[in-house]
Design an enzyme around this catalytic site. Structure first.
Site, PDB file in Angstrom:
ATOM      1  N   ASN A  17       0.758  -1.164   0.000  1.00 37.16           N
ATOM      2  CA  ASN A  17       0.081   0.114   0.028  1.00 37.16           C
ATOM      3  C   ASN A  17       0.943   1.265  -0.022  1.00 37.16           C
ATOM      4  O   ASN A  17       1.451   1.437   0.913  1.00 37.16           O
ATOM      5  CB  ASN A  17      -0.747   0.064   1.174  1.00 37.16           C
ATOM      6  CG  ASN A  17      -1.499   1.232   1.388  1.00 37.16           C
ATOM      7  OD1 ASN A  17      -1.693   1.953   0.638  1.00 37.16           O
ATOM      8  ND2 ASN A  17      -2.279   1.308   2.818  1.00 37.16           N
ATOM      9  N   TRP A  18       0.994   1.788  -1.154  1.00 34.23           N
ATOM     10  CA  TRP A  18       1.899   3.096  -1.251  1.00 34.23           C
ATOM     11  C   TRP A  18       1.366   4.227  -0.562  1.00 34.23           C
ATOM     12  O   TRP A  18       2.051   5.254  -0.445  1.00 34.23           O
ATOM     13  CB  TRP A  18       2.190   3.210  -2.510  1.00 34.23           C
ATOM     14  CG  TRP A  18       3.151   2.294  -3.030  1.00 34.23           C
ATOM     15  CD1 TRP A  18       3.642   1.220  -2.826  1.00 34.23           C
ATOM     16  CD2 TRP A  18       3.999   2.703  -4.454  1.00 34.23           C
ATOM     17  NE1 TRP A  18       4.702   0.752  -3.704  1.00 34.23           N
ATOM     18  CE2 TRP A  18       5.006   1.318  -4.659  1.00 34.23           C
ATOM     19  CE3 TRP A  18       3.873   3.616  -5.508  1.00 34.23           C
ATOM     20  CZ2 TRP A  18       5.791   1.424  -5.772  1.00 34.23           C
ATOM     21  CZ3 TRP A  18       4.817   3.506  -6.569  1.00 34.23           C
ATOM     22  CH2 TRP A  18       5.854   2.545  -6.696  1.00 34.23           C
ATOM     23  N   LYS A  19       0.112   4.241  -0.284  1.00 35.81           N
ATOM     24  CA  LYS A  19      -0.533   5.295   0.188  1.00 35.81           C
ATOM     25  C   LYS A  19      -0.531   6.624  -0.430  1.00 35.81           C
ATOM     26  O   LYS A  19      -0.307   6.532  -1.928  1.00 35.81           O
ATOM     27  CB  LYS A  19      -0.125   5.766   2.005  1.00 35.81           C
ATOM     28  CG  LYS A  19      -0.020   4.433   2.620  1.00 35.81           C
ATOM     29  CD  LYS A  19       0.093   4.684   3.950  1.00 35.81           C
ATOM     30  CE  LYS A  19      -0.105   3.321   4.780  1.00 35.81           C
ATOM     31  NZ  LYS A  19       0.160   3.289   6.346  1.00 35.81           N
ATOM     32  N   HIS A 108      -9.448   1.461   4.886  1.00 35.43           N
ATOM     33  CA  HIS A 108      -8.066   1.599   5.633  1.00 35.43           C
ATOM     34  C   HIS A 108      -8.366   2.413   6.857  1.00 35.43           C
ATOM     35  O   HIS A 108      -8.828   3.298   6.898  1.00 35.43           O
ATOM     36  CB  HIS A 108      -7.094   1.877   4.610  1.00 35.43           C
ATOM     37  CG  HIS A 108      -5.719   1.917   5.284  1.00 35.43           C
ATOM     38  ND1 HIS A 108      -5.377   2.944   6.251  1.00 35.43           N
ATOM     39  CD2 HIS A 108      -4.589   1.136   5.251  1.00 35.43           C
ATOM     40  CE1 HIS A 108      -3.894   2.529   6.569  1.00 35.43           C
ATOM     41  NE2 HIS A 108      -3.572   1.636   5.943  1.00 35.43           N
ATOM     42  N   GLU A 110      -6.713   4.797   8.066  1.00 37.67           N
ATOM     43  CA  GLU A 110      -6.391   6.157   7.492  1.00 37.67           C
ATOM     44  C   GLU A 110      -7.825   6.981   6.792  1.00 37.67           C
ATOM     45  O   GLU A 110      -7.944   8.096   6.998  1.00 37.67           O
ATOM     46  CB  GLU A 110      -5.221   6.083   6.854  1.00 37.67           C
ATOM     47  CG  GLU A 110      -4.032   5.907   7.635  1.00 37.67           C
ATOM     48  CD  GLU A 110      -2.697   5.487   6.622  1.00 37.67           C
ATOM     49  OE1 GLU A 110      -2.522   5.745   5.595  1.00 37.67           O
ATOM     50  OE2 GLU A 110      -1.948   4.991   7.467  1.00 37.67           O
ATOM     51  N   GLU A 178      -5.374  -4.875  10.697  1.00 37.25           N
ATOM     52  CA  GLU A 178      -4.242  -3.745  11.031  1.00 37.25           C
ATOM     53  C   GLU A 178      -4.351  -3.101  12.330  1.00 37.25           C
ATOM     54  O   GLU A 178      -5.304  -2.302  12.184  1.00 37.25           O
ATOM     55  CB  GLU A 178      -4.087  -2.937   9.858  1.00 37.25           C
ATOM     56  CG  GLU A 178      -3.945  -3.456   8.410  1.00 37.25           C
ATOM     57  CD  GLU A 178      -3.077  -2.434   7.332  1.00 37.25           C
ATOM     58  OE1 GLU A 178      -2.091  -2.933   6.897  1.00 37.25           O
ATOM     59  OE2 GLU A 178      -3.926  -1.631   7.142  1.00 37.25           O
ATOM     60  N   GLY A 184       2.639   2.186  10.527  1.00 34.95           N
ATOM     61  CA  GLY A 184       3.646   3.169  10.629  1.00 34.95           C
ATOM     62  C   GLY A 184       4.546   3.731  11.667  1.00 34.95           C
ATOM     63  O   GLY A 184       5.239   4.384  11.800  1.00 34.95           O
ATOM     64  N   SER A 223       3.564  -2.144  10.199  1.00 32.27           N
ATOM     65  CA  SER A 223       5.078  -2.319  10.516  1.00 32.27           C
ATOM     66  C   SER A 223       5.232  -3.577  10.155  1.00 32.27           C
ATOM     67  O   SER A 223       6.437  -4.130  10.656  1.00 32.27           O
ATOM     68  CB  SER A 223       5.281  -1.985  11.852  1.00 32.27           C
ATOM     69  OG  SER A 223       4.992  -0.413  12.142  1.00 32.27           O
ATOM     70  N   GLY A 244       2.796  -1.138   4.081  1.00 33.77           N
ATOM     71  CA  GLY A 244       2.970   0.272   3.660  1.00 33.77           C
ATOM     72  C   GLY A 244       4.255   0.743   3.525  1.00 33.77           C
ATOM     73  O   GLY A 244       4.643   0.580   2.329  1.00 33.77           O
ATOM     74  N   GLY A 245       4.991   1.278   4.277  1.00 34.60           N
ATOM     75  CA  GLY A 245       6.210   1.896   4.304  1.00 34.60           C
ATOM     76  C   GLY A 245       7.378   0.902   3.500  1.00 34.60           C
ATOM     77  O   GLY A 245       7.978   1.447   2.702  1.00 34.60           O
TER      78      GLY A 245
HETATM   79  P1  PGA Z   1       2.894   0.171   7.778  1.00 32.24           P
HETATM   80  O1  PGA Z   1       1.482   0.375   6.960  1.00 32.24           O
HETATM   81  O2  PGA Z   1       3.491  -0.891   6.906  1.00 32.24           O
HETATM   82  O3  PGA Z   1       3.744   1.447   6.996  1.00 32.24           O
HETATM   83  O4  PGA Z   1       2.664   0.073   8.716  1.00 32.24           O
HETATM   84  C1  PGA Z   1       0.646  -0.721   6.995  1.00 32.24           C
HETATM   85  C2  PGA Z   1      -0.832  -0.020   6.114  1.00 32.24           C
HETATM   86  O5  PGA Z   1      -1.322   0.924   6.625  1.00 32.24           O
HETATM   87  O6  PGA Z   1      -1.385  -0.625   5.158  1.00 32.24           O
END
Ligand code: PGA
Length: 262
Positions: A17-19, A108, A110, A178, A184, A223, A244-245
């Protein structure tokens, strides 16, 4: 030390997930990733990148030019529930599909926090994904406060019930657990905590969807990185990861895929 590879009955999915990250300059990361996927390594998992919508069709074209359409799936990060209409700034599931996506992340945390999305709205988005022929990757997870209060299973159970419509199958729906506090932050739950939640989700899916509930994939997200992927992916009922990251560079993302090296 010999590396343990994770073996599960269900074919796992590792989705990046590149956000709100990624411009044309980052296409080289995808080129490098495809090179890894096409190299000598065999990964016993499906691999997906969910870039910002602006990059979808460019990545789809790149993927075709690299003859990697079957190796790398593409997904959107959100969709509107409607097919089209007066919704400035939104993108429909059908538009994502046309741009090259086969899946879309919905609900998600977010989106739930930044845009106040409710279970009911997320459910409508899952239905939109199904209508368009996309796999919905539906996210749920508890906050730190909820975990500390001992409410994790109650919270994720409610989100699961409220955010999934009837008619979910293993091919049209993927669940992503999640924990909000792990996203993150560099923090991850213990393997026991992950195991407890994933088992509870599996049972809830089986109760509601019968056989389909046994084969629906449940991803862990929050993470995930190369250094903890082996351990997290080995937990029972963890059928892959939402990353994500660490999905932003081919190097880190491949390091996570390595948990499924065949
Ligand atoms: P993260 O994000 O791996 O940076 O913790 C995961 C996500 O929000 O899908």
């Amino acid at each position: 030390m010999t590396k343990k590879t994770v073996k599960t009955k269900l074919r796992p999915l590792v989705a990046g997930n590149w956000k709100m990250n990624g411009t044309g300059a980052d296409m080289k990361q995808v080129r490098a990733l495809v090179k890894t996927l096409s190299g000598n390594h065999r990964y016993a998992c499906d691999t997906m990148i969910c870039p910002p919508a602006t990059l979808l069709s460019r990545l789809a074209a790149l993927r075709t030019s690299l003859k990697a359409s079957r190796k790398l799936a593409l997904g959107g990060q959100d969709c509107h529930a409607a097919v089209s209409g007066a919704h400035t700034g939104d993108v429909s599931a059908e538009m994502l599909k046309e741009a090259g996506a086969s899946a879309v992340i919905v609900g998600h945390s977010e989106r739930r926090s930044d845009h106040g999305e409710t279970d009911k709205q997320v459910k409508a988005k899952v239905e939109a994904a199904h209508r368009a022929g996309l796999t919905a990757i539906m996210c749920i997870g508890e906050s730190l406060k909820q975990r500390k209060a001992g409410d994790t299973l109650k919270v994720v159970g409610k989100q699961l019930r409220g955010s999934l419509p009837d008619g979910c199958t293993a091919s049209n729906t993927v669940i992503a657990y999640e924990p909000v506090w792990a996203i993150g932050s560099g923090l991850t739950p213990t393997v026991e905590q992950v195991a407890q939640v994933h088992l509870a989700l599996r049972k809830a899916l089986q109760r509601r969807f019968g056989e389909a509930g046994s084969t629906m994939r449940i991803l862990y997200g929050g993470s995930v990185k190369p250094s903890n992927a082996d351990e997290l992916m080995a937990v029972p009922h963890v059928n892959g990861a939402l990353v994500g990251g660490a999905s932003l560079t081919a190097r880190d993302f491949s390091g996570i895929l390595a948990a499924y090296k065949a």
